[in-house]
Design an enzyme around this catalytic site. Sequence first.
Site, PDB file in Angstrom:
ATOM      1  CE1 TYR A  59      -2.451  -9.201  -4.987  1.00 59.15           C
ATOM      2  CE2 TYR A  59      -0.163  -8.804  -5.575  1.00 59.15           C
ATOM      3  CZ  TYR A  59      -1.103  -9.411  -4.763  1.00 59.15           C
ATOM      4  OH  TYR A  59      -0.694 -10.225  -3.731  1.00 59.15           O
ATOM      5  CG  ASP A  88       1.975  -0.673  -5.931  1.00 54.77           C
ATOM      6  OD1 ASP A  88       3.199  -0.879  -6.002  1.00 54.77           O
ATOM      7  OD2 ASP A  88       1.150  -1.537  -5.574  1.00 54.77           O
ATOM      8  CE  LYS A 115       6.347  -8.168  -7.546  1.00 51.87           C
ATOM      9  NZ  LYS A 115       5.000  -7.650  -7.684  1.00 51.87           N
TER      10      LYS A 115
END
Length: 411
Positions: free
Chosen positions: A128, A223, A251
């Site tokens: 994702y 990522d 995050k």
Amino acid sequence: MVGGVNSPVRAFNSVGGNPLFIDRAEGIHIYDADGNEYIDCVGSYGPMILGHAHPKVNEAVKAAIDKSYTYGASTEVEVEMAEMVKEAFPHLDKVRFVNSGTEAVISSIRLARAYTGKNKIIKFAGCYHGHSDNLLVAAGSGLATLGIPGSKGVPESAVRDTLIAKFNDIESVKLLIDEFPDEIAGIFIEPVAGNMGVVVPDKSFMQELRSLTKEKGIALVIDEVMTGFRQKFGGAQDYFGVEADITCMGKVIGGGMPVGAYGGKSAIMDMVSPLGGVYQAGTLSGSPIAMACGLATLNELKKHDYDRADQIGKRIKAALEKSAEKHGYTITVNQFGLMVNPFFTDQKVVDFETAQSSDTEMFAKFFWAAAENGLYLPPSQFEAWFMPIVLTDEEINLIEERIEKAFQAMK
Ligand SMILES: *Cc1c(COP(=O)(O)O)cnc(C)c1O
């Protein structure tokens, strides 16, 4: 609010029942609106690595707020954050801060295409990268090559250039490159997958991916939105011994405020506006409040011994395995630093397919048994647990006890 939430996982659809409403949290403890206490193993899906309401972070945010919120101009704290990113990811020459992981990835797609002058991108089934059209492609099992939209409203044209490879399977990547030579701009990957549960690929897979992309003139976009600062003060790239062309962050880097970032060598980053022709902007990008929160978080994190992170993860993994076995449940626990994930399956979980062999109903039972015994877990078999790095031995013992009680209560 749609479905009662502002992000779908919060609706608890995959475990059923009533989703928790949270009132507050402090340290590793989180309290719902009814006043129940839980140990937080979600960490807001990644950012809260120091636990909640850390005094040093609070202090920094409060001081930033007193000066006002945003100016539409550069501030010193952004420079300090950029230096911090450089310290953690030494191979990055330049960085651009944005407001979310999704935004970092969207910008990286554009940049990879501009840099290589090519259009197609490869992603991996089960990975994702945020909710942008280009990467919202499901793992169409029978259709290994051509992208099928995974969300309504995504036009075929948006995913026509998105190809799907198999995680941890270099041959699947080679096949795509052979099929579309000279057309692939970038390969996007989570170095450790955390959005199909936790799946750690073989080191050789990541290394081959690096040499293959280098050889073929393809940008490797790693990522690290989830893995960044999770297993070491830096990225998972180090663990695998590879360096991305473009690195995405999110995050932890915001410490709970909306921050994302992407960075790389000058040769690539200098293509971004205002130096180059790749346009990318943001009214609130580099928000001084968000930067202050991120900077204070990273400053605290830097003091932590990341060997401890791995010990914490390993102890949680061992506790899950021990209690599951004792009570007759078969699980496979994957772990990377502070990321842990029990799959209710007897298979080794190495990719999306094997992750999907999990018994999600059994997970749902475990989830609620855990909640009743004071553990707040991600409400899905395929979301990673994010343990805080601040856990003491006593607190880990308490988590072990609650895991044991949860398995006991499943009967
Ligand atoms: C969470 C996540 C994103 C998206 O970040 P948001 O801040 O939710 O937009 C992108 N990539 C990975 C690997 C993620 O885990």
